[in-house]
Motif scaffolding. Sequence first.
Motif, mmCIF file in Angstrom:
data_model
loop_
_atom_site.group_PDB
_atom_site.id
_atom_site.type_symbol
_atom_site.label_atom_id
_atom_site.label_comp_id
_atom_site.label_asym_id
_atom_site.label_seq_id
_atom_site.Cartn_x
_atom_site.Cartn_y
_atom_site.Cartn_z
ATOM 1 N N GLU A 16 0.810 -1.213 0.000
ATOM 2 C CA GLU A 16 0.000 0.000 0.000
ATOM 3 C C GLU A 16 0.846 1.267 0.000
ATOM 4 N N PHE A 17 2.174 1.138 0.095
ATOM 5 C CA PHE A 17 3.042 2.291 0.295
ATOM 6 C C PHE A 17 4.028 2.491 -0.846
ATOM 7 N N HIS A 18 4.478 3.738 -0.989
ATOM 8 C CA HIS A 18 5.540 4.082 -1.934
ATOM 9 C C HIS A 18 6.676 4.735 -1.158
ATOM 10 N N TYR A 19 7.884 4.315 -1.476
ATOM 11 C CA TYR A 19 9.085 4.866 -0.859
ATOM 12 C C TYR A 19 9.388 6.232 -1.469
ATOM 13 N N GLY A 20 9.774 7.187 -0.633
ATOM 14 C CA GLY A 20 10.028 8.538 -1.119
ATOM 15 C C GLY A 20 11.428 9.049 -0.877
ATOM 16 N N GLY A 21 12.348 8.193 -0.465
ATOM 17 C CA GLY A 21 13.723 8.633 -0.266
ATOM 18 C C GLY A 21 14.017 9.044 1.164
ATOM 19 N N GLN A 22 15.170 9.652 1.314
ATOM 20 C CA GLN A 22 15.648 10.072 2.630
ATOM 21 C C GLN A 22 14.787 11.198 3.185
ATOM 22 N N ALA A 23 14.468 11.124 4.448
ATOM 23 C CA ALA A 23 13.670 12.159 5.112
ATOM 24 C C ALA A 23 14.557 13.306 5.575
ATOM 25 N N HIS A 24 13.943 14.448 5.802
ATOM 26 C CA HIS A 24 14.585 15.618 6.401
ATOM 27 C C HIS A 24 15.691 16.220 5.533
ATOM 28 N N VAL A 25 15.550 16.148 4.224
ATOM 29 C CA VAL A 25 16.497 16.807 3.327
ATOM 30 C C VAL A 25 15.925 18.192 3.039
ATOM 31 N N ALA A 26 16.584 19.208 3.533
ATOM 32 C CA ALA A 26 16.084 20.580 3.407
ATOM 33 C C ALA A 26 16.317 21.124 1.999
ATOM 34 N N TYR A 27 15.297 21.783 1.470
ATOM 35 C CA TYR A 27 15.422 22.448 0.174
ATOM 36 C C TYR A 27 16.372 23.628 0.337
ATOM 37 N N PRO A 28 17.249 23.882 -0.627
ATOM 38 C CA PRO A 28 18.195 25.000 -0.498
ATOM 39 C C PRO A 28 17.473 26.339 -0.342
ATOM 40 N N ASP A 29 18.024 27.211 0.496
ATOM 41 C CA ASP A 29 17.422 28.537 0.714
ATOM 42 C C ASP A 29 17.342 29.334 -0.583
ATOM 43 N N ASP A 30 18.416 29.298 -1.374
ATOM 44 C CA ASP A 30 18.452 30.026 -2.637
ATOM 45 C C ASP A 30 18.949 29.082 -3.731
ATOM 46 N N PRO A 31 18.065 28.284 -4.319
ATOM 47 C CA PRO A 31 18.501 27.299 -5.304
ATOM 48 C C PRO A 31 19.170 27.916 -6.527
ATOM 49 N N HIS A 32 18.828 29.160 -6.858
ATOM 50 C CA HIS A 32 19.429 29.815 -8.019
ATOM 51 C C HIS A 32 20.891 30.173 -7.784
ATOM 52 N N ALA A 33 21.316 30.220 -6.532
ATOM 53 C CA ALA A 33 22.704 30.557 -6.206
ATOM 54 C C ALA A 33 23.620 29.335 -6.249
ATOM 55 N N LEU A 34 23.049 28.136 -6.371
ATOM 56 C CA LEU A 34 23.852 26.921 -6.370
ATOM 57 C C LEU A 34 24.560 26.731 -7.708
ATOM 58 N N THR A 35 25.746 26.184 -7.635
ATOM 59 C CA THR A 35 26.431 25.794 -8.862
ATOM 60 C C THR A 35 25.756 24.532 -9.405
ATOM 61 N N ASP A 36 26.078 24.175 -10.626
ATOM 62 C CA ASP A 36 25.515 22.947 -11.193
ATOM 63 C C ASP A 36 25.884 21.741 -10.341
ATOM 64 N N ARG A 37 27.114 21.711 -9.849
ATOM 65 C CA ARG A 37 27.557 20.601 -9.014
ATOM 66 C C ARG A 37 26.764 20.548 -7.699
ATOM 67 N N GLU A 38 26.571 21.707 -7.052
ATOM 68 C CA GLU A 38 25.816 21.749 -5.794
ATOM 69 C C GLU A 38 24.360 21.333 -6.019
ATOM 70 N N TRP A 39 23.769 21.763 -7.135
ATOM 71 C CA TRP A 39 22.386 21.386 -7.436
ATOM 72 C C TRP A 39 22.282 19.880 -7.675
#
Length: 100
Positions: A16-39
């Motif tokens: 009945e369930f689907h796995y969604g990956g690791q929990a508690h991974v915070a979205y970056p504060d400013d994703p546009h400031a990340l380099t391609d490698r960091e993203w």
Amino acid sequence: MLLITCPHCGPRDEVEFHYGGQAHVAYPDDPHALTDREWAEFLFYRDNAKGLFAERWQHAVGCRKWFNAVRDTVTYTFQSTYAAGESAPNGVAATHGGTP
């Protein structure tokens, strides 16, 4: 078959369930400031802990809500489940160790 306890519906079969990956991974504060490698690291790099690990799950066939679960990656046993937005129990690998 594993028995997973949905914090909203109670114990149900794993199908009945689907796995969604690791929990508690915070979205970056400013994703546009990340380099391609960091993203790329944010999107694809996750911890691979041996032992207790916090994961995201969705009760797809039941209430359809997302929740977190602490599962032992060695034995596949679910130690606990808790609602999305709640903190991980002490001693559980819950944060991403990557760059972002």
